[in-house]
Motif scaffolding. Structure first.
Motif, short mmCIF file in Angstrom:
data_model
loop_
_atom_site.label_atom_id
_atom_site.label_comp_id
_atom_site.label_asym_id
_atom_site.label_seq_id
_atom_site.Cartn_x
_atom_site.Cartn_y
_atom_site.Cartn_z
N GLY A 170 54.19 20.87 19.01
CA GLY A 170 54.79 22.19 18.91
C GLY A 170 53.83 23.28 19.31
N ILE A 171 54.37 24.43 19.65
CA ILE A 171 53.57 25.61 19.92
C ILE A 171 54.04 26.71 18.97
CG2 ILE A 171 55.11 26.34 21.79
CD1 ILE A 171 52.62 27.60 23.12
N ALA A 172 53.08 27.39 18.34
CA ALA A 172 53.41 28.39 17.32
C ALA A 172 52.26 29.39 17.22
CB ALA A 172 53.65 27.72 15.98
N TYR A 230 48.74 32.07 20.29
CA TYR A 230 49.43 30.82 19.99
C TYR A 230 48.51 29.61 20.10
CZ TYR A 230 53.74 33.46 20.09
OH TYR A 230 54.73 34.37 19.80
N ARG A 231 48.94 28.53 19.43
CA ARG A 231 48.21 27.27 19.54
C ARG A 231 49.20 26.11 19.59
NH1 ARG A 231 44.72 26.03 14.31
NH2 ARG A 231 44.81 28.26 13.86
N VAL A 232 48.78 25.03 20.24
CA VAL A 232 49.57 23.81 20.31
C VAL A 232 49.04 22.84 19.26
CG1 VAL A 232 50.26 21.84 21.74
CG2 VAL A 232 50.04 24.12 22.76
N SER A 233 49.93 22.19 18.51
CA SER A 233 49.52 21.27 17.45
C SER A 233 50.56 20.18 17.26
CB SER A 233 49.32 22.04 16.13
OG SER A 233 50.53 22.64 15.72
N PRO A 234 50.22 19.07 16.57
CA PRO A 234 51.21 18.03 16.28
C PRO A 234 52.34 18.58 15.41
CG PRO A 234 48.98 17.24 15.88
CD PRO A 234 48.87 18.71 16.08
N ALA A 235 53.52 17.98 15.55
CA ALA A 235 54.68 18.37 14.75
C ALA A 235 55.43 17.13 14.31
CB ALA A 235 55.60 19.29 15.56
#
Length: 260
Positions: free
Chosen positions: A38-40, A49-54
Motif C-alpha cells: 500500500g501507499i499512504a 507518502y511511503r510504500v509499505s506492506p499491507a
C-alpha cells in the motif's frame, strides 16, 4: 478490549475437538488472508507518502456442533447476513525529525481486534474495534458502509463512507505535543504543547474492488480519501502537513475453508 485472541480461542477449541470424537460431528472454519502493498501518508497528517506492506484478515464463519457464527459454507466474499471478522492494522514508526525538530519518535504499532459486519445483496455496514498490542497501547477503530455492484465472473465493486476514531491515548500519541517536547525545540519556536481528546479524528470515502482468480484465490484493490477533523485537524503536527490523506492498497487474497 477486543483482540484476535478472542476469535482464535474458538479456533483453538475446534482443534481441541479433534481429540474428542463426540465433539467432531460437524465443525468448519472459514476465513481469508490478504497480503500486498500500500501507499499512504508517512504519518497521520503528513503531506508526503511511503510504500509499505499491507494485509487483512477476514472471518467468514465458524460452526462447532450446534453453535454457528457467520456462514462457513457460504461463498468466500460478501456473505449475506451478520458475522464477526478479524481486524488488524500496522502503523509504521514515526520519527520526530519527520515533523518538527525535537518531537519524540513514536514506535511502530500493531493493532489487533474484531469487527461486526452485515451484508445484503447491494449494500453492507461494518464496525471494527482494535487495540494496540504493540506500540501505542490505545483503542482505535473504524465504522463504514458500502454500496456494492456485483458483476460477471465474480467481480465485485464497492464504495462508501468511512470514519476513524480513537481514544484519548491514541489521539495524544499521534496528534499531541508534550511539554517536554516543546522544551526540546530549537530557540525561537512558537510551537505550544497540545493535548487532544479522543473521538472521531477522520472521515472519508473508499472505493475498491475484488476479482476472483479461482475458488480459493482473488485479487483486491482500494483507493481511499480521508480528511482529518476535530482535535486531530487542530494539531500542530497536522497544521504543518495536510488534513487531506490519500491511500491505496493492492493485494492477493487466499480463502480457507477447514473441516474437522
Amino acid at each position: 478490549m477486543f483482540d484476535l485472541r478472542i476469535g482464535f480461542s474458538a479456533f483453538t477449541i475446534a482443534l481441541a475437538g479433534l481429540a474428542h470424537p463426540a465433539l467432531a460431528q460437524d465443525r468448519a472454519l472459514a476465513f481469508s488472508l490478504t497480503g500486498g502493498a500500500g501507499i499512504a501518508p508517512s504519518y497521520f497528517g503528513a503531506d508526503d507518502y511511503r510504500v509499505s506492506p499491507a494485509g487483512r484478515l477476514g472471518f467468514t464463519g465458524l460452526r462447532f456442533g450446534s453453535v454457528q457464527l457467520g456462514d462457513p459454507d457460504g461463498p468466500a466474499r460478501f456473505v449475506e447476513g451478520t458475522r464477526i471478522r478479524g481486524a488488524f492494522r500496522y502503523i509504521p514508526k514515526r520519527k520526530g525529525s519527520d515533523e518538527l525538530a525535537g518531537l519524540d519518535d513514536v514506535d511502530a504499532a500493531l493493532e489487533l481486534g474484531l469487527g461486526v459486519h452485515h451484508s445484503a445483496e447491494w449494500w453492507e455496514i461494518y464496525g471494527d474495534l482494535r487495540y494496540g498490542v504493540i506500540g501505542h497501547k490505545a483503542v482505535a477503530g473504524e465504522i463504514g458502509a458500502n454500496l456494492i455492484y456485483r458483476g460477471a465472473e465474480g467481480l465485485t465493486v464497492f464504495a462508501g463512507p468511512r470514519a476513524d476514531f480513537g481514544n484519548a491515548r491514541f489521539a495524544r500519541t499521534y496528534f499531541g505535543v508534550t511539554d517536554s517536547e516543546v522544551a526540546a525545540l530549537p530557540p525561537g519556536s512558537n510551537l505550544e504543547a497540545y493535548r487532544p481528546s479522543g473521538g472521531f479524528h477522520s472521515v472519508g470515502l473508499e472505493i475498491g474492488g475484488y476479482y476472483p482468480l479461482s475458488a480459493d484465490w482473488g485479487v483486491s484493490g482500494t483507493v481511499r480519501y480521508d480528511r482529518l477533523r476535530g482535535d486531530a485537524a487542530a494539531s500542530p503536527i497536522v497544521k504543518q502537513g495536510s488534513r487531506n490523506q490519500i491511500s491505496a492498497e493492492i493485494g492477493l487474497t487466499r480463502h480457507f475453508n477447514l473441516r474437522f
